[in-house]
Motif scaffolding. Structure first.
Motif, mmCIF file in Angstrom:
data_model
loop_
_atom_site.group_PDB
_atom_site.id
_atom_site.type_symbol
_atom_site.label_atom_id
_atom_site.label_comp_id
_atom_site.label_asym_id
_atom_site.label_seq_id
_atom_site.Cartn_x
_atom_site.Cartn_y
_atom_site.Cartn_z
ATOM 1 N N UNK A 319 0.454 -0.888 -0.120
ATOM 2 C CA UNK A 319 0.116 -0.181 -0.062
ATOM 3 C C UNK A 319 0.692 1.151 0.124
ATOM 4 N N UNK A 320 1.830 0.765 1.133
ATOM 5 C CA UNK A 320 2.885 2.441 0.868
ATOM 6 C C UNK A 320 3.167 2.092 -0.687
ATOM 7 N N UNK A 321 3.914 1.318 -1.361
ATOM 8 C CA UNK A 321 4.521 1.870 -2.483
ATOM 9 C C UNK A 321 3.330 2.623 -3.645
ATOM 10 N N UNK A 326 1.740 7.570 -6.095
ATOM 11 C CA UNK A 326 0.714 8.637 -6.630
ATOM 12 C C UNK A 326 1.518 10.197 -5.567
ATOM 13 N N UNK A 327 2.143 9.781 -4.619
ATOM 14 C CA UNK A 327 2.696 11.212 -3.667
ATOM 15 C C UNK A 327 3.515 11.611 -4.839
ATOM 16 N N UNK A 328 4.059 10.874 -5.533
ATOM 17 C CA UNK A 328 5.404 11.281 -6.745
ATOM 18 C C UNK A 328 5.293 11.735 -7.165
ATOM 19 N N UNK A 367 -2.045 16.349 -12.642
ATOM 20 C CA UNK A 367 -2.921 14.880 -12.819
ATOM 21 C C UNK A 367 -2.335 14.715 -10.615
ATOM 22 N N UNK A 368 -3.923 13.639 -10.789
ATOM 23 C CA UNK A 368 -3.588 12.516 -9.932
ATOM 24 C C UNK A 368 -4.248 11.454 -10.611
ATOM 25 N N UNK A 369 -3.363 10.277 -9.408
ATOM 26 C CA UNK A 369 -3.378 9.149 -9.590
ATOM 27 C C UNK A 369 -4.634 8.646 -8.165
ATOM 28 N N UNK A 370 -5.334 8.101 -8.805
ATOM 29 C CA UNK A 370 -6.380 7.515 -8.024
ATOM 30 C C UNK A 370 -6.880 6.089 -8.157
ATOM 31 N N UNK A 371 -7.826 5.592 -6.749
ATOM 32 C CA UNK A 371 -8.292 4.288 -6.650
ATOM 33 C C UNK A 371 -9.846 4.395 -6.814
ATOM 34 N N UNK A 372 -10.333 4.066 -7.694
ATOM 35 C CA UNK A 372 -11.626 4.529 -8.565
ATOM 36 C C UNK A 372 -12.199 5.608 -8.657
ATOM 37 N N UNK A 373 -11.740 6.722 -9.329
ATOM 38 C CA UNK A 373 -12.116 7.415 -8.925
ATOM 39 C C UNK A 373 -11.861 9.136 -8.492
ATOM 40 N N UNK A 374 -11.980 8.173 -6.696
ATOM 41 C CA UNK A 374 -12.380 9.012 -5.418
ATOM 42 C C UNK A 374 -11.393 9.049 -4.403
ATOM 43 N N UNK A 375 -10.382 8.253 -4.500
ATOM 44 C CA UNK A 375 -9.171 8.396 -3.368
ATOM 45 C C UNK A 375 -8.003 7.875 -3.808
ATOM 46 N N UNK A 376 -7.309 9.617 -3.585
ATOM 47 C CA UNK A 376 -6.292 9.752 -4.082
ATOM 48 C C UNK A 376 -4.810 8.575 -3.537
ATOM 49 N N UNK A 377 -4.301 8.856 -4.726
ATOM 50 C CA UNK A 377 -2.755 7.564 -4.047
ATOM 51 C C UNK A 377 -1.902 8.698 -3.527
#
Length: 401
Positions: A319-321, A326-328, A367-377
């Protein structure tokens, strides 16, 4: 534009780790040609084998959970492997469905390696590729070590148990209800034990494949963002501003910026549902595994305790990776925004400076990477996952005591 004569070697270096795990799962998409009949048959066979192994834990485990009356603690211990099997099936199915998107991402990477935008682009891209490989190695190490110890060390450490009816019970990593045979008799026990180990190997390979693809794709996008910042700086360079090709350079910047956004959107569409399953499912697994650790601590079963701790660590690292990736990408996008806002635009002709406003406005929407469009990684999401799992664990202990 600079043609990279070594692009095939570079692309192979970037994707070779993901290539290995995806080939084992039968879902590696070819980018240069269509697969022949033998390759198609081999891939279909591998997919069938993987699905069969994934159900070897889930189906008997669900039947055992439904029809065998065990204590509350034993039923809780069964839930993590069953839930992880369901997660693995969902993630594997998502990879198969999005095989075409994975192929498009790989072709995009190959095109970027073939043609360089700036002179030192290859060094930038190799640096990010090394970071992606390190993340893959980290995930691979923890997942296989932690997971396979759970499937082997934990059941073997308990040893055989003799009941009051003088019946010998040999433990398995995931107890199951087998309708047509008794798994305690030889060679049925050995076959079931081997199938559970292979099932675990497939599940961990699926997780590693998703993490590896995310690392490869996102780190490549970050390298392209660094190249974009270099192009922006060259646009307002004092020596460059005197040339007559400023319009062409601005067009290249805009095209490259749009290309990066399109690539990230493609990556998002490919991995967002797998990431959602990972985030939500692993939050529950962390809670349940923590409950099992407390139980093994009270029973003073050191070997099983260490296996649970290793499995818990592997899940948290995974999960951390994902959250780190996403943070990177968000941090890199913010650097582009800062670069576009601090350019020496006054060196450009008036009409070109006006056009640069649109580039700056576009850059200010990261831009952001998300999980299912509603949880930001992001790191915040990682903290929320750990806190939520701790709250659920506390609630679970209160309900079961």
């Amino acid at each position: 534009m600079i043609h990279n004569q070594h692009y095939k070697k570079d692309v192979k270096y970037v994707v070779e780790q993901s290539h290995v795990v995806l080939r084992m799962l039968g879902i590696w998409p070819l980018t240069d040609r269509r697969p022949n009949t033998i390759e198609k048959v081999t891939n279909i066979f591998l997919v069938i084998i993987c699905y069969f192994l994934l159900h070897c834990d889930m189906v008997p485990g669900v039947l055992y959970y439904m029809f065998v009356d065990d204590g509350a603690r034993e039923r809780m211990k069964m839930m993590p492997p069953i839930l992880y099997s369901i997660m693995a099936i969902a993630k594997y199915s998502n990879l198969i469905v999005h095989e075409c998107n994975i192929r498009r991402c790989l072709r995009h990477i190959e095109e970027d390696w073939r043609t360089m935008m700036v002179s030192d682009a290859r060094e930038m891209m190799q640096d990010k590729a090394n970071t992606g490989r390190r993340l893959f190695t980290l995930c691979c190490t923890f997942m296989y070590c932690g997971g396979l110890s759970y499937n082997t060390i934990m059941p073997l450490s308990k040893g055989s148990i003799v009941t009051d009816q003088n019946v010998t019970i040999r433990p398995l990593s995931c107890p199951g209800y087998y309708v047509f045979f008794n798994p305690q008799n030889s060679p049925a026990y050995e076959i079931v034990f081997l199938l559970q180990c292979l099932c675990g190997f497939v599940m961990y390979t699926i997780t590693v494949a998703i993490c590896g693809l995310a690392a490869v794709f996102v780190m490549h996008a970050c390298a392209q963002m660094e190249i974009l910042m270099r192009l922006m700086e060259d646009l307002v360079n004092k020596d460059e501003c005197e040339q007559q090709n400023i319009v062409a350079k601005l067009a290249i910047i805009i095209e490259h910026q749009i290309r990066i956004r399109n690539f990230l959107q493609l990556v998002e569409n490919t991995l967002r549902y797998s990431s959602l399953v990972e985030i939500v499912g692993c939050t529950t697994i962390i809670c349940l595994t923590g409950y099992c650790i407390i139980g093994e601590w009270e029973d003073k079963n050191i070997a099983a305790l260490c296996s649970y701790v290793a499995a818990l660590t592997s899940v948290i690292i995974n999960i951390f990776i994902l959250c780190y990736i996403g943070e990177y990408i968000t941090t890199q996008a913010e650097e582009i925004s800062l670069t576009s806002c601090t350019l020496d635009w006054y060196r450009l002709p008036t009409n070109m400076a006006q056009d640069l406003v649109l580039v700056t406005a576009f850059s200010n929407v990261p831009p952001r990477m998300t999980a299912g469009k509603f949880i930001d990684l992001s790191f915040k999401t990682f903290g929320d996952v750990i806190k939520s799992a701790a709250v659920y664990l506390n609630l679970l202990r209160q309900l079961t005591e």
